[in-house]
Scaffold this active site. Structure first.
Site, mmCIF file in Angstrom:
data_model
loop_
_atom_site.group_PDB
_atom_site.id
_atom_site.type_symbol
_atom_site.label_atom_id
_atom_site.label_comp_id
_atom_site.label_asym_id
_atom_site.label_seq_id
_atom_site.Cartn_x
_atom_site.Cartn_y
_atom_site.Cartn_z
ATOM 1 N N ASP A 123 0.790 -1.237 0.000
ATOM 2 C CA ASP A 123 0.000 0.000 0.000
ATOM 3 C C ASP A 123 0.823 1.288 0.000
ATOM 4 O O ASP A 123 0.252 2.381 0.105
ATOM 5 C CB ASP A 123 -0.945 0.017 1.208
ATOM 6 C CG ASP A 123 -2.080 -0.982 1.038
ATOM 7 O OD1 ASP A 123 -2.628 -1.049 -0.072
ATOM 8 O OD2 ASP A 123 -2.412 -1.686 1.999
ATOM 9 N N ASP A 188 -6.300 -3.800 -6.573
ATOM 10 C CA ASP A 188 -5.978 -2.488 -5.990
ATOM 11 C C ASP A 188 -4.510 -2.102 -6.226
ATOM 12 O O ASP A 188 -4.153 -0.928 -6.278
ATOM 13 C CB ASP A 188 -6.221 -2.480 -4.469
ATOM 14 C CG ASP A 188 -7.432 -3.266 -4.016
ATOM 15 O OD1 ASP A 188 -7.797 -4.236 -4.693
ATOM 16 O OD2 ASP A 188 -8.006 -2.929 -2.976
#
Ligand code: GLY
Length: 424
Positions: A123, A188
């Site tokens: 992330d 993602d």
């Protein structure tokens, strides 16, 4: 002798590189709608006040997650969403030139710096590029560039050449609780690649970009069905790179299309086209966008349900789905925010009617999101801008609530739309 147009192209590329922006692909100039520009302006103006309210409630070292049952819920900077609030504050500063927002934004950027060596998940792009990346875009400080390059190095450490992917999470239990996925890659992850392209551009070292392109290629092969709808998770064999399973963690079922996953795909492939100029990625981004926009289950206001296939025959959830729990299928305003921002960019790469249709769809989404149905009235919603976003429905987490990333991509879309007006 080098022609004048070639010289201009080289110059444009140099300017883009120096500013840390993407490679300048040939763009179609699109005329924004005056009424939507007004909607955007009003939304931005009111969002400044709304975020000042949020800012006042926020403890130091904590970042906003959501607002539920009258309570502001926060996270530490180590959460995947930590970059969105600083990024949103910077977009609002860019719009309003307000010194209180500038102070808050800069302070929050400093807090993000300690994350540059995190290697525990994929992330880092969200956490660092949405925050410090926006800081560097606005202020061009060499220190921020260094922080971003170190962040890219940390992210790149999760790349496995045998698989051709960055590993998203170290491992995760399948949604039915019965298996461990040892090499999960989630759609993602496409969003985190922007940080890698940036790092190659500013350092001149192609290693980051090569990883980003390889990850994109592997994703294109294994994350999509023939109609370009996306799987949320692909679990690989870390030794051989073979696909072990295609499934979901946050969607309705393994064969359904989780709306935000599809949104990440559209945005991610549009961005990779910007960074590479490879038409294959543009074509893929268009097919992904067409799936989203022409889906019979997309509501008339173009804000999707949290998944395109909730409760439909042929889609069997692996989790304990209780249709009574949410008699109305929750929407996900964050997916619409991400897609509206992506479509504004995509419309600039597609000539003619098809390109204007992407822009019109983005306009429709921005109108909906800016209406009282989705955008909170002043002083409400705990200071968040948008309502009706959904984080993790199968786990009954963050269902039909405000979310910091819905606000971030909404603000980004508004700023992108406004920028179209300045190009005229
Ligand atoms: N990247 C996590 C999510 O979209 O919920």
């Amino acid at each position: 002798m080098i022609s004048r147009s070639k010289m201009m192209a080289v110059l444009l590329l140099c300017i883009a590189g120096a500013a840390g922006q993407g490679i300048a692909q040939k763009k179609v100039t699109r005329r924004p709608d005056a009424a939507v520009l007004q909607v955007a302006d009003q939304a931005l103006r009111e969002s400044v006040q709304q975020y000042k309210l949020l800012m006042r409630q926020l403890p130091p070292e904590k970042l906003p997650r959501t607002y539920e049952k009258g309570q502001l819920l926060t996270v530490t900077p180590y959460a995947w969403i930590s970059g969105f609030y600083p990024g949103s504050v910077l977009y609002l500063y860019e719009y309003a030139q307000d010194t209180a927002l500038l102070r808050e934004g800069v302070e929050r950027l400093r807090q993000q710096e300690k994350l540059q060596t995190v290697t525990a998940n994929h992330d880092l792009g969200f956490m660092m590029y949405c925050s410090v990346g926006n800081g560097y875009r606005l202020f061009g400080k060499p220190h921020d560039k260094d922080v971003l390059v170190q962040s890219a190095r940390s992210l790149a450490s999760r790349f496995y050449p045998k698989v051709g992917c960055i590993k998203s999470w170290d491992s995760v239990r399948s949604l039915d609780g019965k298996r461990m996925l040892q090499f999960p890659v989630i759609i993602d992850n496409m969003m985190n690649l922007e940080l890698l392209f940036f790092a190659s551009r500013v350092t001149g070292d192609p290693v980051y970009r090569n990883i980003a392109v390889t990850h994109t290629e592997t994703t294109l092969k294994h994350h999509f069905r023939p109609d370009y709808s996306s799987y949320h998770v692909v679990n690989y064999d870390g030794e051989t790179g073979a696909v072990k399973s295609q499934e979901t963690q946050q969607g309705f079922s393994d064969n359904s299309t989780w709306s935000r996953g599809q949104a990440w795909a559209i945005y991610g492939f549009t961005m990779v086209y910007r960074e590479t100029g490879n038409k294959k990625y543009l074509k893929a981004a268009r097919r992904m966008a067409d799936f989203f926009l022409h889906h019979p289950n997309l509501p008339a206001d173009k804000v999707p349900y949290w998944d395109f296939n909730v409760g439909q025959p042929g889609y069997d959830p692996d989790w304990n789905f209780d249709p009574q729990r949410y008699p109305e299928v929750p929407r996900d305003a964050s997916a619409a925010a991400v897609v509206s921002s992506a479509l504004i960019e995509l419309s600039g790469y597609v000539k003619g009617k098809a390109g204007s249709e992407y822009l019109h769809a983005a306009e429709a989404m921005l109108r909906s999101l800016s209406s009282p149905q989705y955008r909170a009235a002043a002083g409400e919603n705990g200071g968040f801008i948008l309502k009706h976003a959904s984080g993790g429905v199968p786990g009954n987490v963050e269902v039909d609530v405000p979310l910091s990333y819905a606000d971030y991509y909404y603000l980004e879309a508004l700023m992108r739309y406004r920028a179209l007006g300045k190009l005229q």
